[in-house]
Design a protein around this motif. Structure first.
Motif, PDB file in Angstrom:
ATOM      1  N   ALA A 255     -19.961   4.888  48.447  1.00 41.43           N
ATOM      2  CA  ALA A 255     -19.302   5.368  47.231  1.00 41.43           C
ATOM      3  C   ALA A 255     -18.070   4.523  46.911  1.00 41.43           C
ATOM      4  N   LYS A 256     -17.872   4.260  45.639  1.00 37.81           N
ATOM      5  CA  LYS A 256     -16.732   3.456  45.188  1.00 37.81           C
ATOM      6  C   LYS A 256     -15.516   4.363  45.029  1.00 37.81           C
ATOM      7  N   VAL A 257     -14.903   4.682  46.158  1.00 35.58           N
ATOM      8  CA  VAL A 257     -13.728   5.554  46.158  1.00 35.58           C
ATOM      9  C   VAL A 257     -12.703   5.012  47.146  1.00 35.58           C
ATOM     10  N   GLU A 258     -11.454   5.335  46.877  1.00 37.04           N
ATOM     11  CA  GLU A 258     -10.356   5.044  47.786  1.00 37.04           C
ATOM     12  C   GLU A 258      -9.779   6.373  48.266  1.00 37.04           C
ATOM     13  N   ILE A 259      -9.638   6.500  49.568  1.00 40.39           N
ATOM     14  CA  ILE A 259      -9.130   7.738  50.172  1.00 40.39           C
ATOM     15  C   ILE A 259      -7.828   7.415  50.889  1.00 40.39           C
ATOM     16  N   ALA A 260      -6.762   8.126  50.528  1.00 43.84           N
ATOM     17  CA  ALA A 260      -5.457   7.818  51.114  1.00 43.84           C
ATOM     18  C   ALA A 260      -4.649   9.090  51.305  1.00 43.84           C
ATOM     19  N   LYS A 261      -3.898   9.118  52.377  1.00 42.37           N
ATOM     20  CA  LYS A 261      -2.950  10.207  52.627  1.00 42.37           C
ATOM     21  C   LYS A 261      -1.565   9.747  52.199  1.00 42.37           C
ATOM     22  N   LEU A 262      -0.905  10.572  51.382  1.00 42.84           N
ATOM     23  CA  LEU A 262       0.433  10.232  50.915  1.00 42.84           C
ATOM     24  C   LEU A 262       1.458  10.583  51.981  1.00 42.84           C
ATOM     25  N   GLU A 263       2.358   9.678  52.263  1.00 41.68           N
ATOM     26  CA  GLU A 263       3.377   9.921  53.266  1.00 41.68           C
ATOM     27  C   GLU A 263       4.517  10.757  52.679  1.00 41.68           C
ATOM     28  N   GLN A 264       5.114  11.610  53.514  1.00 41.32           N
ATOM     29  CA  GLN A 264       6.285  12.417  53.157  1.00 41.32           C
ATOM     30  C   GLN A 264       6.046  13.241  51.891  1.00 41.32           C
ATOM     31  N   ALA A 265       4.874  13.837  51.814  1.00 38.96           N
ATOM     32  CA  ALA A 265       4.552  14.680  50.658  1.00 38.96           C
ATOM     33  C   ALA A 265       5.257  16.026  50.767  1.00 38.96           C
ATOM     34  N   LEU A 266       5.766  16.501  49.639  1.00 36.91           N
ATOM     35  CA  LEU A 266       6.420  17.803  49.574  1.00 36.91           C
ATOM     36  C   LEU A 266       5.759  18.632  48.480  1.00 36.91           C
ATOM     37  N   VAL A 267       5.682  19.934  48.709  1.00 36.57           N
ATOM     38  CA  VAL A 267       5.088  20.846  47.732  1.00 36.57           C
ATOM     39  C   VAL A 267       6.106  21.922  47.403  1.00 36.57           C
TER      40      VAL A 267
END
Length: 286
Positions: A88-100
């Protein structure tokens, strides 16, 4: 307005020309019904239908999605998504220092100028806004947990163990977290069977104790027999995943339901559509 900053959450982005098709084929959420500016719950299941990862999903631009989950499970979640990626043509990434940042009780004024703000669609009677922009203050996380608990919204870690619960157990079927009209996804056969046969007996219920509730994980019992397990609580109010047939049987004959030694009352969340069984389960069936 009440708000809280959650530092225990993580953000994963899935983007690219195949992003929607890729996620639609593996997650429980029906992305055809996911609009801009809203977040819906969902899960990635084992083939046997139990929840491996729970999350909230929202659109993050053209051909891009944002998956918000517990930080503690985020690395494993990323690895599992990559495992299913194949060609699949996708990019998967985890964002650093994410806040909600969560705002509830009224529409967030700040959200009008915040491109990351989304409406948490799990809450129907009082609006909740989730923002992924920077926040200067922490707010009141205890007040948020009390609000979530009072509304009957369960989350993994606090209320159930991943790998042990079906989507129906934690009311994803009631919260728009399962697409029953879309095509196949991982675990779909088991979940659809439970839906069409109406065999879901374990459900999230709101717990009211006569005294302060004990810790999460405490068994709920009727005459020494387990009927459910206590999840998160705030004072005398909490959540439990319980066998609604066994709870109904106890209610019908006036048997006390206990969390340790604390008498409790169990009720269905006001927004939910399911009911207690009309015919209670017998002792032999239980």
């Amino acid at each position: 307005m009440p708000f809280a900053l959650r530092k225990d959450r993580a953000l994963i982005t899935v983007s690219g020309p195949d992003a929607e098709h890729f996620l639609q084929n593996i997650l429980t959420t029906d992305l055809d019904t996911l609009g801009n500016g809203e977040a819906k719950p969902g899960a990635l299941l084992a083939p046997q239908g139990k929840i491996l990862f729970d999350f909230l999903i929202s659109r993050a631009g053209e051909n891009a999605f944002r998956l918000e989950c517990r930080a503690a499970i985020s690395d494993d979640f990323v690895r599992r998504l990559i495992l299913y990626k194949l060609r699949a043509k996708v990019e998967i990434a985890k964002l650093e220092q994410a806040l909600v940042t969560l705002v509830w009780g009224m529409e967030s004024i700040a959200s009008q100028n915040d491109s990351t703000a989304v409406a948490d669609r799990r809450f129907r009677d009082e609006p909740v806004t989730r923002s992924y922009a920077d926040a200067a203050e922490t707010g009141d996380i205890a007040a948020w947990q009390a609000f979530r608990t009072a509304h009957g919204i369960a989350e993994s870690g606090a209320d159930y163990v991943l790998g042990e619960a079906f989507p129906h157990d934690v009311l994803l079927d009631e919260l728009g977290g399962v697409g029953f009209k879309k095509g196949c996804y991982i675990g779909q056969e088991v979940v659809s069977r439970m839906q069409h046969r109406g065999t879901a007996r374990r459900r999230v219920l709101i717990v009211e104790g006569r005294l302060l509730l004990p810790v999460a994980g405490t068994e709920l019992t009727v005459e020494g027999r387990p009927v459910g397990t206590l999840g998160s609580s705030a004072g005398t109010t909490g959540l439990a995943i319980a066998r609604i047939d066994r709870v109904k049987a106890a209610m019908d004959v006036g048997q006390p339901i206990l969390a340790d030694d604390v008498p409790v009352t169990l009720t269905i969340p006001g927004w939910a559509n399911f009911t207690f069984p009309q015919e209670a389960v017998s002792a032999e069936e239980a």
